[in-house]
Design an enzyme around this catalytic site. Structure first.
Site, PDB file in Angstrom:
ATOM      1  N   LYS A  27     -16.224  42.154 -23.163  1.00 49.51           N
ATOM      2  CA  LYS A  27     -15.414  42.693 -22.522  1.00 49.51           C
ATOM      3  C   LYS A  27     -14.229  43.223 -23.417  1.00 49.51           C
ATOM      4  CE  LYS A  27     -16.364  43.075 -18.161  1.00 49.51           C
ATOM      5  NZ  LYS A  27     -16.646  44.421 -17.484  1.00 49.51           N
ATOM      6  N   LYS A  44     -29.185  45.767 -20.128  1.00 51.51           N
ATOM      7  CA  LYS A  44     -29.435  45.538 -18.764  1.00 51.51           C
ATOM      8  C   LYS A  44     -28.864  46.579 -17.971  1.00 51.51           C
ATOM      9  CE  LYS A  44     -25.094  43.293 -17.562  1.00 51.51           C
ATOM     10  NZ  LYS A  44     -24.488  42.744 -16.643  1.00 51.51           N
ATOM     11  N   LYS A  47     -22.952  48.273 -13.855  1.00 50.73           N
ATOM     12  CA  LYS A  47     -22.269  48.999 -13.211  1.00 50.73           C
ATOM     13  C   LYS A  47     -21.525  49.993 -14.133  1.00 50.73           C
ATOM     14  CE  LYS A  47     -20.939  45.641 -10.680  1.00 50.73           C
ATOM     15  NZ  LYS A  47     -20.987  44.948  -9.122  1.00 50.73           N
TER      16      LYS A  47
HETATM   17  P1  TYM Z   1     -21.388  41.005 -11.153  1.00 46.97           P
HETATM   18  O1  TYM Z   1     -20.608  41.426  -9.988  1.00 46.97           O
HETATM   19  O2  TYM Z   1     -21.546  41.462 -12.470  1.00 46.97           O
HETATM   20  O3  TYM Z   1     -22.904  40.818 -10.701  1.00 46.97           O
HETATM   21  C1  TYM Z   1     -23.422  40.213  -9.636  1.00 46.97           C
HETATM   22  C2  TYM Z   1     -24.503  39.605  -9.712  1.00 46.97           C
HETATM   23  O4  TYM Z   1     -25.743  40.343 -10.054  1.00 46.97           O
HETATM   24  C3  TYM Z   1     -26.171  39.792 -11.071  1.00 46.97           C
HETATM   25  N1  TYM Z   1     -26.747  41.084 -12.046  1.00 46.97           N
HETATM   26  C4  TYM Z   1     -28.035  41.025 -12.625  1.00 46.97           C
HETATM   27  N2  TYM Z   1     -28.855  40.524 -12.360  1.00 46.97           N
HETATM   28  C5  TYM Z   1     -30.174  40.822 -13.305  1.00 46.97           C
HETATM   29  N3  TYM Z   1     -30.157  41.843 -14.059  1.00 46.97           N
HETATM   30  C6  TYM Z   1     -28.867  42.571 -14.141  1.00 46.97           C
HETATM   31  N4  TYM Z   1     -29.016  43.750 -14.880  1.00 46.97           N
HETATM   32  C7  TYM Z   1     -27.612  42.256 -13.325  1.00 46.97           C
HETATM   33  N5  TYM Z   1     -26.642  42.886 -13.226  1.00 46.97           N
HETATM   34  C8  TYM Z   1     -25.999  42.022 -12.570  1.00 46.97           C
HETATM   35  C9  TYM Z   1     -25.400  38.947 -11.637  1.00 46.97           C
HETATM   36  O5  TYM Z   1     -26.003  38.157 -12.594  1.00 46.97           O
HETATM   37  C10 TYM Z   1     -24.595  38.365 -10.540  1.00 46.97           C
HETATM   38  O6  TYM Z   1     -25.333  37.334 -10.069  1.00 46.97           O
HETATM   39  N6  TYM Z   1     -18.942  36.569 -12.693  1.00 46.97           N
HETATM   40  C11 TYM Z   1     -19.719  37.341 -11.644  1.00 46.97           C
HETATM   41  C12 TYM Z   1     -19.223  36.973 -10.165  1.00 46.97           C
HETATM   42  C13 TYM Z   1     -18.827  35.959  -9.746  1.00 46.97           C
HETATM   43  C14 TYM Z   1     -19.584  34.791  -9.449  1.00 46.97           C
HETATM   44  C15 TYM Z   1     -18.710  33.881  -9.085  1.00 46.97           C
HETATM   45  C16 TYM Z   1     -21.151  34.625  -9.374  1.00 46.97           C
HETATM   46  C17 TYM Z   1     -17.426  35.501  -9.614  1.00 46.97           C
HETATM   47  N7  TYM Z   1     -17.389  34.174  -9.322  1.00 46.97           N
HETATM   48  C18 TYM Z   1     -19.106  32.537  -8.865  1.00 46.97           C
HETATM   49  C19 TYM Z   1     -21.420  33.378  -8.812  1.00 46.97           C
HETATM   50  C20 TYM Z   1     -20.526  32.065  -8.867  1.00 46.97           C
HETATM   51  C21 TYM Z   1     -19.947  38.834 -11.912  1.00 46.97           C
HETATM   52  O7  TYM Z   1     -19.222  39.520 -12.426  1.00 46.97           O
HETATM   53  O8  TYM Z   1     -21.069  39.320 -11.254  1.00 46.97           O
END
Ligand code: TYM
Length: 333
Positions: free
Chosen positions: A113, A197, A200
């Site tokens: 980031k 990967k 967004k």
């Molecule tokens: P975020 O918002 O980036 O993504 C949400 C969820 O989607 C999964 N994900 C993926 N899995 C497989 N392949 C991909 N290309 C891919 N892109 C996204 C992420 O692994 C995630 O499960 N920090 C987290 C959000 C969060 C969270 C938490 C998750 C905040 N607090 C507590 C679990 C527990 C995040 O930014 O995910």
């Protein structure tokens, strides 16, 4: 017997894409019957990238509608918005006291980031894993269904949980484990641009909300190469990525059909892409129709958010009280 607790969240920074769906949401749906689930919208986390108030609000509404459209049932799982549960940020403050600069600076998500947004390396980015730990620990989660990209953040949550327990000589927090429904490895859904990967901000994603025409267009434009010239050769990354996507959305015989064609060098990527696009559409189209319906129903969305906030706060308040007691905040009046 008491059901084990599950917590997971997604940042509301746009539409959910196939990575979010196959990495996280599909497991949420499969878990909601047998676990005590808390699925939330991580709106505080999304502030690290400074969204406008309008974008923030629209993003939260979109993810809420998409959770429901995917099949998360608010009667079975608690669906809530992170900022509706102030106990989380209180726990985050306490957890920050035992999180160290060195370990936070070393996390790959922070380094990534900081590279992506060099003009906005804020303290929220640095302590992002601490807030994530608070999200998980506030409900005493046993399991956290996430994609592979969140592995390190989850490892930090485990470390913080154990550290807190040790410092206060307690067992207040279980050690949360990563979870995939079928016991398989955590997955990483690749993007369409030939590397890394699906994400967004990477501009390589297919959203659940995408219409079929747009999906076909995006898939047909996906990066490939000139095709194999030697039988049974190793696939270069962009081609491997297309096969990975195919494995996720298509049946095993479709995958072996194209695999065989790759191996005897007769493959036409156009055919593979057409098949891939149609198989993606059969997943997304019913979801998209439901998203459109649910987005019209503000009253229902508000009801779900209200109900979720109530349930989540009840659980969070209990943990926070215990934590405050352990830390030594005693009531003097
Ligand atoms: P975020 O918002 O980036 O993504 C949400 C969820 O989607 C999964 N994900 C993926 N899995 C497989 N392949 C991909 N290309 C891919 N892109 C996204 C992420 O692994 C995630 O499960 N920090 C987290 C959000 C969060 C969270 C938490 C998750 C905040 N607090 C507590 C679990 C527990 C995040 O930014 O995910």
């Amino acid at each position: 017997m008491k059901k084990p607790t599950v917590v997971s969240g997604i940042r509301p920074t746009g539409y959910l894409h196939l990575g979010n769906y196959f990495g996280a949401v599909r497991n949420f749906i499969r878990m909601q019957n047998d676990y005590n689930c808390y699925f939330f919208i991580a709106d505080i986390h999304s502030l690290t990238t400074h969204p406008t108030p309008e974008n923030l609000q629209a993003g939260v509404k979109q993810v809420l509608a998409e959770y429901l459209a995917c099949g998360i049932d608010p009667e079975k799982a608690t669906i809530f918005i992170q900022s509706d549960v102030p106990e989380i940020t209180e726990l985050y403050t306490f957890m920050n006291m035992n999180a160290y600069l060195g370990e936070l600076e070393r996390t790959t998500s922070f380094k990534d980031k900081a590279r992506q947004q060099p003009d906005n390396v804020n303290a929220g980015l640095l302590t992002y894993p601490v807030l994530m730990a608070a999200d998980i620990l506030i409900h005493k989660a046993h399991f956290v269904p996430v994609g592979k990209d969140q592995e390190q953040n989850l490892e930090m949550a485990r470390k913080f949980a154990k550290r807190f327990n040790r410092i206060y000589n307690s067992e207040v927090f279980p050690t949360p484990k990563p979870f995939t429904f079928d016991g398989a490895d955590m997955i990483k859904v690749p993007g369409l641009d030939g590397s890394g990967k699906m994400g967004k901000s990477e501009g390589n994603a297919i959203n659940l909300y995408e219409d079929p025409k747009a999906i076909r267009k995006k898939v047909m434009r996906a990066v490939t190469d000139a095709g194999p010239t030697e039988p049974n050769s190793t696939k270069p990354e962009p081609v491997e990525n297309l096969f990975t996507l195919l494995k996720i959305v298509s049946t095993p015989d479709v995958v072996s059909h194209f695999d065989a064609q790759y191996n005897d060098c007769s493959i036409r990527y156009g055919d593979l892409k057409k098949q891939l696009a149609e198989d993606i559409i059969s997943y997304t189209e019913p979801i998209r129709t439901r998203i459109i319906d649910i987005l019209h129903d503000d009253e229902y969305l508000a009801k779900v958010a209200r109900m979720g906030a109530e349930k989540a706060r009840e659980s969070a308040a209990k943990t926070l009280n215990e934590v405050k007691g352990l830390i030594g905040f005693k009531r003097l009046f």
